[in-house]
Scaffold this motif. Sequence first.
Motif, PDB file in Angstrom:
ATOM      1  N   ALA A 226       0.824  -1.210   0.000  1.00 39.57           N
ATOM      2  CA  ALA A 226       0.000   0.000   0.000  1.00 39.57           C
ATOM      3  C   ALA A 226       0.861   1.265   0.000  1.00 39.57           C
ATOM      4  O   ALA A 226       0.394   2.335  -0.383  1.00 39.57           O
ATOM      5  N   SER A 227       2.116   1.139   0.427  1.00 44.80           N
ATOM      6  CA  SER A 227       2.972   2.327   0.459  1.00 44.80           C
ATOM      7  C   SER A 227       3.380   2.777  -0.944  1.00 44.80           C
ATOM      8  O   SER A 227       3.817   3.900  -1.120  1.00 44.80           O
ATOM      9  N   PHE A 228       3.217   1.916  -1.934  1.00 46.94           N
ATOM     10  CA  PHE A 228       3.621   2.345  -3.282  1.00 46.94           C
ATOM     11  C   PHE A 228       2.598   2.039  -4.384  1.00 46.94           C
ATOM     12  O   PHE A 228       2.803   2.412  -5.534  1.00 46.94           O
ATOM     13  N   ALA A 229       1.500   1.335  -4.021  1.00 49.53           N
ATOM     14  CA  ALA A 229       0.500   1.010  -5.056  1.00 49.53           C
ATOM     15  C   ALA A 229      -0.868   1.545  -4.646  1.00 49.53           C
ATOM     16  O   ALA A 229      -1.114   1.810  -3.470  1.00 49.53           O
ATOM     17  N   ASP A 230      -1.748   1.692  -5.626  1.00 47.48           N
ATOM     18  CA  ASP A 230      -3.088   2.226  -5.349  1.00 47.48           C
ATOM     19  C   ASP A 230      -4.054   1.146  -4.898  1.00 47.48           C
ATOM     20  O   ASP A 230      -5.085   1.443  -4.310  1.00 47.48           O
ATOM     21  N   GLY A 231      -3.721  -0.107  -5.205  1.00 50.57           N
ATOM     22  CA  GLY A 231      -4.580  -1.206  -4.807  1.00 50.57           C
ATOM     23  C   GLY A 231      -3.727  -2.380  -4.364  1.00 50.57           C
ATOM     24  O   GLY A 231      -2.662  -2.637  -4.932  1.00 50.57           O
ATOM     25  N   VAL A 232      -4.188  -3.079  -3.335  1.00 50.43           N
ATOM     26  CA  VAL A 232      -3.489  -4.262  -2.835  1.00 50.43           C
ATOM     27  C   VAL A 232      -4.404  -5.453  -3.109  1.00 50.43           C
ATOM     28  O   VAL A 232      -5.538  -5.486  -2.643  1.00 50.43           O
ATOM     29  N   ILE A 233      -3.906  -6.415  -3.889  1.00 57.10           N
ATOM     30  CA  ILE A 233      -4.744  -7.538  -4.316  1.00 57.10           C
ATOM     31  C   ILE A 233      -4.353  -8.797  -3.555  1.00 57.10           C
ATOM     32  O   ILE A 233      -3.177  -9.186  -3.550  1.00 57.10           O
ATOM     33  N   VAL A 234      -5.324  -9.418  -2.893  1.00 57.71           N
ATOM     34  CA  VAL A 234      -5.058 -10.625  -2.112  1.00 57.71           C
ATOM     35  C   VAL A 234      -5.990 -11.731  -2.604  1.00 57.71           C
ATOM     36  O   VAL A 234      -7.209 -11.550  -2.627  1.00 57.71           O
ATOM     37  N   GLY A 235      -5.398 -12.856  -3.034  1.00 55.54           N
ATOM     38  CA  GLY A 235      -6.211 -13.941  -3.569  1.00 55.54           C
ATOM     39  C   GLY A 235      -6.034 -15.244  -2.819  1.00 55.54           C
ATOM     40  O   GLY A 235      -6.857 -15.613  -1.980  1.00 55.54           O
TER      41      GLY A 235
END
Lengths: 271, 427
Positions: A226-235
């Motif tokens: 989250a510190s460098f991306a707009d979305g965090v994807i967890v699958g």
Amino acid sequence: MSLQEVFRNCAEQRRSALIGYLPAGFPTVSESVGLFEAMVRGDGHTPGCDIVEVGLPYSDPVMDGSTIQSAAERALRNGFRVRQLFDVVSAVAASGAVPVVMSYWNPIHRYGPDAFARDLRAAGGAGLITPDLVPEEAGEWMEASEEHRLDRIFLVAPSSTEHRLALTASAGTGFLYAASVMGVTGARESVSDSARELVRRTRAHTELPIGVGLGVRTAEHAAEVASFADGVIVGSAFVTRAEREGQDGVCAFAGELGRGVRTASPEPAGG
Amino acid sequence: MTARDLGGAADPDELGSPDSGSHDPDEGGHFGPYGGRFMPEALIAAQDELAAEYDKARRDPEFVAELDRLLRDYAGRPSPLTEAERFSAHAGGARVLLKREDLNHTGSHKINNVLGQALLVKRMGKRRVIAETGAGQHGVATATACALLDLDCVIYMGATDTRRQALNVARMRLLGAEVRPVSTGSATLKDAINEALRDWVTNVADTHYLLGTAAGAHPFPLLVRNLHRVIGTEARQQVLERTGGLPDAVLACVGGGSNAIGIFHGFIDDPGVRLIGAEAGGHGLDSGEHGAALTSGSPGTLHGARSYLLQDEDGQIAEAYSISAGLDYPGVGPEHAWLADSGRAEYRAVTDEEAMEAFRLLSRTEGIIPAVESAHALAAALRVGTELGPEAVLVVNVSGRGDKDMDTAAHYFGLVPEAGITGEDQQ
């Protein structure tokens, strides 16, 4: 709500969006609806996912590791049919998150891209993630998604050249899915530095939000990404929790990850 | 063989665009509406690298000469064209000529492709090779080329197939390869390809996926076809020398379709020569247990390309079935889909029973035990010969030899006590 609005709201809260994946129909259609709702609800302290990826179980998922493969196989063994996907999408939309579908291309090709887009839109879906469809082969999908106002979420990878990053960025809408490492889905010990580098390179080509997936499995990973991306994807990590602990486990995990994306100190790198 | 067979610089036609008569796909790898690249983005860079390297290699006289040398001195090319007089009597008296790919080193046509790709791996500076295998023919050929050229080799093979083809597993291990059984899905060839693709996407920086058939994402269908074109080039020259004319039909079995596309291309610009592919009819098309993607499937995308495939109404890939592991695949190479639609080639399904009868017939009339895969083409030749009559000349590609199939044959015909003698007529 559209994907654009979700990312704008999250940006106003100075945080990344949490994006969770589970296969539809896993382990059964009705149970999967319960799991999706749990993933959105969170643990009572912190809400869960802002965006939900509804996976379409497929017989030959070449981009998936063993966790998601066996979940998809189980859904298919339990009789999952493509038409049931839209009921699941409706339920997710009703739960307050924005649903997008993640699917390999053949089931959509078979259903008919235009009919698929029409039915997905009618069910309240916002877009489609296509792990094995690159922009060069997406002609039919470009038309269908325009026609039915759905977002097209393409993937970028550490191996993508600058030329391909630009091409993919210009073909996509909603957000771009950055595969953090070279590999298939599955929880990993750490999130590689290649994710940060890929996001940096991709930003040079687009204003679109960038979500990072593959390997995120803990609240700490979520905070880091989250510190460098707009979305965090967890699958895969959601699938594992769902298998072991059912809805309660999914609620708890969604809350943990929700706190993860809220505790990161964002690098305002254009997003 | 000459540079021409490799699309080398000697013949400008072979390097041109699809309209210049080269039969190459467009730049994106499309044969009409088929082919292309339905692949994860992560693998596109590797496909681009392979396409670019192949494009350079096919014009490089040194590469062409090195491959020529290996095909001649190592693989044993050219393979002979054998007159099958006694077999012909059962094919309506038509004159049957056998292209003997079974006599190549490692026992099948597969060696043509693996030597070419392994040389490309060396050029690309990669050290590790992965491959899928069904019957084990391609796995053995790949392990062989890797032993020869000092490359690390990992073979993915469906767990069901490792049991059916245990001797080939032993051969691959003896040659220094690591064999990884795959137990996901139907545990056969398509699942082995899935697992190889998962490995490739993870290790693509130092690994080449040495695909064994003329299918998959661009450039594989073009690359593998061109490496097998030597079969058709030789066969055309041999049949002209032998008979003074062109044959009425050329027949080959089609699983993924590499041996067929290789021999077909020798005759593709001869409109009077019928090109006939024999698909796995299994227990019959009506039974639903077969591997006949062209005769009984529908268009879709699998393993990187758009082509015909066996699928259910939801687009889930169906399990194929054939008595021969090499034809037990629910898809087919995209150029065959195009040749079928355009009518240049025709495809017929041959059942297990017909194939096994042809298998036994060739063994008894010619002293040649063919691979069960190739027996499908032989069975089709019996039918086509009967249709065309004694004036006809047929070239049949015997793509491999049947040593690997002895266990299958022993069970099928009840040849050994352990397999249970069924009381079937052994004459």
